[in-house]
Design a protein around this motif. Structure first.
Motif, PDB file in Angstrom:
ATOM      1  N   LYS A  97       0.820  -1.231   0.000  1.00 17.03           N
ATOM      2  CA  LYS A  97       0.000   0.000   0.000  1.00 17.03           C
ATOM      3  C   LYS A  97       0.849   1.275   0.000  1.00 17.03           C
ATOM      4  O   LYS A  97       0.482   2.292   0.596  1.00 17.03           O
ATOM      5  N   THR A  98       1.979   1.221  -0.713  1.00 17.04           N
ATOM      6  CA  THR A  98       2.861   2.394  -0.826  1.00 17.04           C
ATOM      7  C   THR A  98       3.376   2.530  -2.254  1.00 17.04           C
ATOM      8  O   THR A  98       3.472   1.542  -2.994  1.00 17.04           O
ATOM      9  N   PHE A  99       3.711   3.758  -2.631  1.00 11.83           N
ATOM     10  CA  PHE A  99       4.383   4.009  -3.899  1.00 11.83           C
ATOM     11  C   PHE A  99       5.129   5.332  -3.791  1.00 11.83           C
ATOM     12  O   PHE A  99       4.824   6.177  -2.941  1.00 11.83           O
ATOM     13  N   THR A 100       6.118   5.491  -4.655  1.00  8.49           N
ATOM     14  CA  THR A 100       6.885   6.741  -4.720  1.00  8.49           C
ATOM     15  C   THR A 100       6.645   7.384  -6.074  1.00  8.49           C
ATOM     16  O   THR A 100       6.762   6.736  -7.121  1.00  8.49           O
ATOM     17  N   LEU A 101       6.284   8.660  -6.052  1.00  9.32           N
ATOM     18  CA  LEU A 101       6.001   9.397  -7.273  1.00  9.32           C
ATOM     19  C   LEU A 101       6.676  10.760  -7.191  1.00  9.32           C
ATOM     20  O   LEU A 101       6.467  11.505  -6.221  1.00  9.32           O
ATOM     21  N   ASP A 102       7.490  11.055  -8.188  1.00 13.72           N
ATOM     22  CA  ASP A 102       8.238  12.320  -8.223  1.00 13.72           C
ATOM     23  C   ASP A 102       8.990  12.551  -6.906  1.00 13.72           C
ATOM     24  O   ASP A 102       8.925  13.632  -6.296  1.00 13.72           O
ATOM     25  N   GLU A 103       9.659  11.477  -6.461  1.00 11.35           N
ATOM     26  CA  GLU A 103      10.539  11.485  -5.279  1.00 11.35           C
ATOM     27  C   GLU A 103       9.791  11.657  -3.954  1.00 11.35           C
ATOM     28  O   GLU A 103      10.415  11.899  -2.921  1.00 11.35           O
ATOM     29  N   LYS A 104       8.484  11.512  -3.971  1.00 15.48           N
ATOM     30  CA  LYS A 104       7.719  11.569  -2.728  1.00 15.48           C
ATOM     31  C   LYS A 104       7.010  10.239  -2.500  1.00 15.48           C
ATOM     32  O   LYS A 104       6.421   9.685  -3.431  1.00 15.48           O
ATOM     33  N   GLU A 105       7.092   9.725  -1.269  1.00  9.34           N
ATOM     34  CA  GLU A 105       6.444   8.452  -0.951  1.00  9.34           C
ATOM     35  C   GLU A 105       5.030   8.691  -0.414  1.00  9.34           C
ATOM     36  O   GLU A 105       4.806   9.590   0.403  1.00  9.34           O
ATOM     37  N   TYR A 106       4.113   7.866  -0.883  1.00  4.59           N
ATOM     38  CA  TYR A 106       2.722   7.946  -0.445  1.00  4.59           C
ATOM     39  C   TYR A 106       2.317   6.621   0.200  1.00  4.59           C
ATOM     40  O   TYR A 106       2.684   5.543  -0.289  1.00  4.59           O
ATOM     41  N   THR A 107       1.567   6.719   1.285  1.00  9.33           N
ATOM     42  CA  THR A 107       1.026   5.541   1.966  1.00  9.33           C
ATOM     43  C   THR A 107      -0.490   5.569   1.863  1.00  9.33           C
ATOM     44  O   THR A 107      -1.123   6.586   2.185  1.00  9.33           O
ATOM     45  N   LEU A 108      -1.065   4.458   1.440  1.00  5.23           N
ATOM     46  CA  LEU A 108      -2.501   4.373   1.186  1.00  5.23           C
ATOM     47  C   LEU A 108      -3.229   3.707   2.349  1.00  5.23           C
ATOM     48  O   LEU A 108      -2.608   3.093   3.222  1.00  5.23           O
ATOM     49  N   SER A 109      -4.553   3.811   2.328  1.00  7.02           N
ATOM     50  CA  SER A 109      -5.361   3.204   3.389  1.00  7.02           C
ATOM     51  C   SER A 109      -5.492   1.697   3.218  1.00  7.02           C
ATOM     52  O   SER A 109      -5.835   0.985   4.154  1.00  7.02           O
ATOM     53  N   SER A 110      -5.227   1.200   2.005  1.00  6.21           N
ATOM     54  CA  SER A 110      -5.336  -0.232   1.723  1.00  6.21           C
ATOM     55  C   SER A 110      -4.477  -0.543   0.500  1.00  6.21           C
ATOM     56  O   SER A 110      -4.123   0.362  -0.266  1.00  6.21           O
ATOM     57  N   ASP A 111      -4.163  -1.820   0.304  1.00  5.09           N
ATOM     58  CA  ASP A 111      -3.357  -2.201  -0.853  1.00  5.09           C
ATOM     59  C   ASP A 111      -4.203  -2.616  -2.044  1.00  5.09           C
ATOM     60  O   ASP A 111      -3.672  -3.056  -3.062  1.00  5.09           O
ATOM     61  N   ILE A 112      -5.533  -2.482  -1.943  1.00  9.06           N
ATOM     62  CA  ILE A 112      -6.386  -3.016  -3.011  1.00  9.06           C
ATOM     63  C   ILE A 112      -7.591  -2.120  -3.282  1.00  9.06           C
ATOM     64  O   ILE A 112      -8.165  -1.504  -2.373  1.00  9.06           O
ATOM     65  N   HIS A 113      -7.935  -2.017  -4.570  1.00  5.13           N
ATOM     66  CA  HIS A 113      -9.184  -1.411  -5.053  1.00  5.13           C
ATOM     67  C   HIS A 113      -9.438   0.011  -4.551  1.00  5.13           C
ATOM     68  O   HIS A 113     -10.566   0.368  -4.187  1.00  5.13           O
ATOM     69  N   GLY A 114      -8.373   0.808  -4.501  1.00  6.64           N
ATOM     70  CA  GLY A 114      -8.558   2.228  -4.252  1.00  6.64           C
ATOM     71  C   GLY A 114      -8.658   2.645  -2.808  1.00  6.64           C
ATOM     72  O   GLY A 114      -8.877   3.819  -2.528  1.00  6.64           O
ATOM     73  N   GLY A 115      -8.532   1.693  -1.894  1.00  8.98           N
ATOM     74  CA  GLY A 115      -8.546   2.062  -0.487  1.00  8.98           C
ATOM     75  C   GLY A 115      -9.739   1.516   0.262  1.00  8.98           C
ATOM     76  O   GLY A 115     -10.602   0.826  -0.290  1.00  8.98           O
TER      77      GLY A 115
END
Length: 357
Positions: A97-115
């Motif tokens: 449930k994480t990804f890095t975009l333009d050198e910034k890391e984002y943490t999501l509420s869930s790893d599946i189907h948009g949160g």
């Protein structure tokens, strides 16, 4: 109390809008699209969800070919396994449930189907689009910056159109004010028998793909693309869903796999064909997307009662979810899923319904 409004009615097509209740203090509407052949598609603005697709069989009998639920409360409750819904902001899985975009890391509420509260659990704005040869409803939703952990204010529109060739066209468009990953799909569960068979194992399926994505634990893709030849995933020639499913159940309990479609041009092309022997119904799937998830309803449970109180059953329906590949935001070799400001995301999928005599 439900109320209805007939928005367009003639010999060729009609749209009816009906209030079916409230959620979160907002009215929930069901739009019924009907073409001149009598085919119907129903969509509600909760989750931009297809609740019903009614088509003729070889004898001219009209039945629903998708799973549904009896009440709005059921659609908003635990019983709903994304039945018919629009899935986003990113459908399918994102590892850890994480990804890095333009050198910034984002943490999501869930790893599946948009949160935890993805697009399937949001209230959309609906707009009827009457027409002479086709009828449509446009659903729109503004996903705000930070929602479920995703960056950017994302404006999404999904248009469901029914024409007189018994084609359901789903058009997706989106814009954003910050770079964001975006993968949209529809999660309808099909049973083309119209209730004649409570399983789909006899449905004959063809998938226009020579490769599929390797997956590991939890069906998370590894990034490796494999050949379908000499595997249970070879649907390059017509084959029943049940023919090789026992081999797949040894490690995934059935099909839940992403196919790499032959068409990678971004133009609309045939992705799959399904034929149900009892009813004679045939469905063709066309898409501009590079991938498609085939899911064989492995986790459908009799604990859940569907439309008309009929319990669901394992392998009682299948999904053909057109989309970009899972976890693309973390796998650079996969097709890009990043939407940036100034660009417009555009995608189309068509479900065409035919009858073989």
């Amino acid at each position: 109390m439900a109320f209805s409004q007939n928005l367009n009615s003639d010999k060729k097509s009609s749209i009816k809008k009906e209030c079916i209740g409230q959620l979160e203090g907002e009215d929930i509407f069901q739009y019924t699209l009907q073409n001149k052949t009598g085919m119907q598609v129903q969509v509600i603005n909760y989750g931009a969800t297809i609740t019903n697709i009614v088509t003729p069989d070889r004898y001219g009998e009209m039945q629903s070919v998708v799973l549904g639920l009896d009440s709005l409360a059921h659609y908003a409750g635990w019983q709903n396994s994304l039945v018919g819904s629009t899935v986003g902001r990113v459908a399918n899985r994102i590892s850890n449930k994480t990804f890095t975009l333009d050198e910034k890391e984002y943490t999501l509420s869930s790893d599946i189907h948009g949160g935890v509260k993805g697009f399937d659990k949001r209230i959309w704005s609906g707009k009827a689009l009457p027409g002479e040869n086709d009828v449509a409803v446009e659903m729109s939703y503004l996903s705000k910056d930070g929602e479920e952990g995703f960056p950017g204010n994302l404006l999404v529109t999904v248009t469901f159109a029914l024409n007189n060739k018994n084609e359901l066209l789903i058009d997706y468009h989106a814009t954003t004010d910050k770079a964001t990953p975006l993968v949209l799909t529809n999660h309808s569960y099909f049973n083309l028998s119209g209730g004649k068979d409570n399983k789909v194992l006899s449905t004959e399926l063809t998938i226009f793909a020579d490769n599929y994505l390797e997956y590991g634990d939890g069906s998370m893709v590894t990034g490796t693309i494999l050949d379908v030849k000499q595997t249970p995933f070879d649907f390059t020639s017509p084959k029943t869903i049940g023919e090789d499913i026992e081999q797949v159940q040894q490690y995934t309990n059935g099909y839940d796999v992403t196919f790499v479609l032959r068409n990678q041009t971004g133009e609309l092309a045939l992705a799959a064909r399904a034929l149900e022997p009892l009813s004679g119904r045939e469905m063709e799937v066309y898409t501009t997307e590079p991938g498609m998830v085939f899911y064989s309803g492995n986790w459908l449970s009799e604990k859940v009662k569907g439309r008309n109180g009929v319990p669901y059953t394992e392998n009682g329906a299948f999904c053909l979810e057109t989309q970009h590949y899972p976890n693309s935001v973390n796998i650079p070799s996969f097709p890009d899923t990043i939407l940036r400001p100034g660009k417009t995301f555009s995608s189309q999928t068509v479900y065409k319904f035919l009858v073989r005599k």
